[in-house]
Scaffold this motif. Structure first.
Motif, PDB file in Angstrom:
ATOM      1  N   LYS A 268      -5.235  -3.469   0.414  1.00 11.36           N
ATOM      2  CA  LYS A 268      -4.992  -4.686  -0.417  1.00 11.36           C
ATOM      3  C   LYS A 268      -3.353  -4.617  -0.671  1.00 11.36           C
ATOM      4  O   LYS A 268      -3.137  -3.592  -1.345  1.00 11.36           O
ATOM      5  CB  LYS A 268      -6.117  -5.071  -1.376  1.00 11.36           C
ATOM      6  CG  LYS A 268      -7.205  -5.684  -0.933  1.00 11.36           C
ATOM      7  CD  LYS A 268      -8.079  -6.064  -2.293  1.00 11.36           C
ATOM      8  CE  LYS A 268      -8.596  -5.011  -3.161  1.00 11.36           C
ATOM      9  NZ  LYS A 268      -9.325  -5.776  -4.156  1.00 11.36           N
TER      10      LYS A 268
ATOM     11  N   SER B 233      -0.798  -6.394  -3.650  1.00 10.48           N
ATOM     12  CA  SER B 233      -0.608  -7.519  -4.517  1.00 10.48           C
ATOM     13  C   SER B 233       0.714  -8.542  -4.310  1.00 10.48           C
ATOM     14  O   SER B 233       0.553  -9.659  -4.957  1.00 10.48           O
ATOM     15  CB  SER B 233      -0.434  -6.880  -5.840  1.00 10.48           C
ATOM     16  OG  SER B 233       0.652  -5.975  -6.009  1.00 10.48           O
ATOM     17  N   THR B 234       1.512  -7.934  -3.583  1.00 12.69           N
ATOM     18  CA  THR B 234       2.850  -8.827  -3.119  1.00 12.69           C
ATOM     19  C   THR B 234       2.955  -8.513  -1.372  1.00 12.69           C
ATOM     20  O   THR B 234       2.472  -7.555  -1.081  1.00 12.69           O
ATOM     21  CB  THR B 234       4.043  -8.335  -4.025  1.00 12.69           C
ATOM     22  OG1 THR B 234       4.319  -6.853  -3.861  1.00 12.69           O
ATOM     23  CG2 THR B 234       3.966  -8.629  -5.387  1.00 12.69           C
TER      24      THR B 234
ATOM     25  N   SER C 122      -5.576 -13.704  -0.111  1.00 12.87           N
ATOM     26  CA  SER C 122      -4.111 -13.562  -0.126  1.00 12.87           C
ATOM     27  C   SER C 122      -3.825 -11.905  -0.298  1.00 12.87           C
ATOM     28  O   SER C 122      -2.937 -11.663   0.572  1.00 12.87           O
ATOM     29  CB  SER C 122      -3.647 -13.966  -1.524  1.00 12.87           C
ATOM     30  OG  SER C 122      -4.351 -13.378  -2.841  1.00 12.87           O
ATOM     31  N   THR C 123      -4.456 -11.107  -0.973  1.00 21.72           N
ATOM     32  CA  THR C 123      -4.106  -9.680  -1.157  1.00 21.72           C
ATOM     33  C   THR C 123      -4.418  -9.008   0.310  1.00 21.72           C
ATOM     34  O   THR C 123      -3.804  -7.927   0.594  1.00 21.72           O
ATOM     35  CB  THR C 123      -4.789  -8.990  -2.113  1.00 21.72           C
ATOM     36  OG1 THR C 123      -6.111  -9.287  -1.950  1.00 21.72           O
ATOM     37  CG2 THR C 123      -4.305  -9.687  -3.635  1.00 21.72           C
TER      38      THR C 123
ATOM     39  N   HIS D 118      -0.643 -11.169   2.214  1.00 17.91           N
ATOM     40  CA  HIS D 118       0.170 -10.420   1.842  1.00 17.91           C
ATOM     41  C   HIS D 118       0.488  -9.056   2.628  1.00 17.91           C
ATOM     42  O   HIS D 118       1.402  -8.522   2.662  1.00 17.91           O
ATOM     43  CB  HIS D 118      -0.150  -9.850   0.421  1.00 17.91           C
ATOM     44  CG  HIS D 118       0.185 -10.983  -0.649  1.00 17.91           C
ATOM     45  ND1 HIS D 118      -0.415 -10.691  -2.003  1.00 17.91           N
ATOM     46  CD2 HIS D 118       0.445 -12.194  -0.439  1.00 17.91           C
ATOM     47  CE1 HIS D 118      -0.004 -11.745  -2.744  1.00 17.91           C
ATOM     48  NE2 HIS D 118       0.297 -12.645  -2.029  1.00 17.91           N
ATOM     49  N   THR D 119      -0.514  -8.804   3.485  1.00 18.83           N
ATOM     50  CA  THR D 119      -0.514  -7.785   4.508  1.00 18.83           C
ATOM     51  C   THR D 119      -0.072  -8.188   5.825  1.00 18.83           C
ATOM     52  O   THR D 119       0.252  -7.380   6.791  1.00 18.83           O
ATOM     53  CB  THR D 119      -1.856  -7.073   4.473  1.00 18.83           C
ATOM     54  OG1 THR D 119      -2.721  -7.859   5.016  1.00 18.83           O
ATOM     55  CG2 THR D 119      -2.134  -6.537   3.277  1.00 18.83           C
TER      56      THR D 119
END
Length: 369
Positions: A92, A94-95, A276-277, A281-282
């Motif tokens: 995961k 976060s950004t 999202s994570t 984001h990946t």
């Protein structure tokens, strides 16, 4: 089957790999039936592990989760996502790990007992109140997004205190919110009773944004996403991504993205569960030069134009896997050609396996560079 999906994968297989175990054979997702009364079909996988690498791994797939198995050819090995490819564990983030991907945030969460939400049969009454009407905003969750439905909310972040006294609609609805929150068993919700005019979480994108549903049917050929203008409020049933130039729409609408989602994302039974994570984001989009970026954006806009040929259709109707319009299919094919080339393909790819190879290679470069 959750052991080979989403965040479970690095937790389980990271440990197993570190102790020398690898996958010797596997059956991808199928339904495990039962003769019990009131039975519920369970989605399962079978994974066989070994430390002996002398035998070539074997993999079976189920084109229909309740159908017959078919053998999948293996050239590199079976990784933890039950894919023929390098054994990379997606963590995961976060950004976003890619400079081309914008941050995805969960939409606004009301925790209001319905007081801040305006349904279709309530709209006329609320809109007829001139004070309440100026705070009405379009409100879009996954149901509204996919089925083309209307819903509104009272967005009161700039509420003038005097307006509550001038509007019986606002007064009654805020009293409803306060009562609901005061009666909650959660201390955090009870604390929100002091601010009944505000959503519990108030994310609102600046400018145009991409709306992404949290769950999508496994049968959809593409992710059902759409851009909405500033002033529309995204609910907590969707994620919102700022998308000023429609690059995010174009990338999310590609076969490359839904392949990544199917490969590393979690599922709700067999449906695709966006996170999202873990899946956005990946998403390992390589750095794009100006020309490539513009070609992808232009191709994405042609997808929108193809949808507009039939404006009466919802996204659910546009992306019915048995009845997609030919012009929309052509537009998606053209978009896939541009996105596939951006990932390093010489031409539009023809299957998921080819895209998985490029995705894992790009993820490796972006994560470990």
């Amino acid at each position: 089957n959750s052991i080979t999906q989403g965040e479970q994968v690095p937790l389980l297989f990271g440990f197993l790999n570190s102790h020398g175990w690898f996958i010797r054979f596997a059956h991808r997702t199928f339904t495990w039936d039962s003769e019990a009364p009131g039975k519920a079909a369970v989605h399962c996988v079978i994974v066989g592990l070994s430390r002996d690498r002398s035998t070539k791994p074997k993999l079976w797939d189920y084109p229909s989760v309740s159908g017959e198995q078919v053998s999948v050819p293996i050239s590199r090995g079976i990784n933890s996502y039950l894919v023929d490819g390098p054994n990379i564990l997606v963590q995961k983030a976060s950004t976003p790990i890619s400079s081309e991907i914008n941050f995805a945030a969960l939409g606004a969460m009301p925790k209001d007992g319905g007081g801040l939400i305006v349904e279709r049969d309530e709209f006329e009454t609320v809109n007829a109140d001139p004070v309440a009407a100026k705070y009405l905003r379009p409100y879009r969750g996954s149901r509204e997004l996919v089925n083309g439905l209307d819903r509104w909310c009272l967005w009161l972040v700039d509420l003038e205190p005097d307006d509550v006294a001038k509007s019986s609609v606002l007064k009654d609805r805020l009293a409803q919110v306060r009562s609901y929150r005061e009666g909650s068993t959660a201390a955090s919700t009870r604390a929100l009773a002091k601010i009944p005019h505000l959503f519990a979480q108030r994310f609102s994108p600046n400018g145009q944004f991409l709306c992404i549903p949290r769950v999508v049917s496994e049968l959809r050929p593409y992710f059902t996403v759409k851009d909405f203008p500033e002033g529309t409020i995204a609910s907590d049933a969707v994620f919102a991504v700022e998308d000023h130039d429609q690059l995010q729409f174009s990338l999310a609408s590609s076969s490359m993205f839904i392949t990544w989602q199917r490969t590393v994302g979690g599922r709700l039974k067999s449906d695709l569960r966006f996170a999202s994570t873990l899946t956005w984001h990946t998403f390992p989009v390589p750095a794009l030069d100006t020309q490539t970026r513009q070609q992808i954006i232009t191709a994405g806009k042609k997808v929108i134009s193809a949808r507009e040929i039939h404006p009466e259709r919802s996204l659910a109707e546009h992306y019915n896997p048995f009845a997609m319009d030919l012009e929309l299919l052509k537009a998606h094919d053209a978009l896939d050609r541009e996105v596939d080339k951006a990932f390093g393909a010489e031409r539009k790819l023809s299957n998921e396996r080819q895209r998985q190879e490029l995705l894992f290679a790009s993820y490796s470069r972006l994560s470990f560079s």
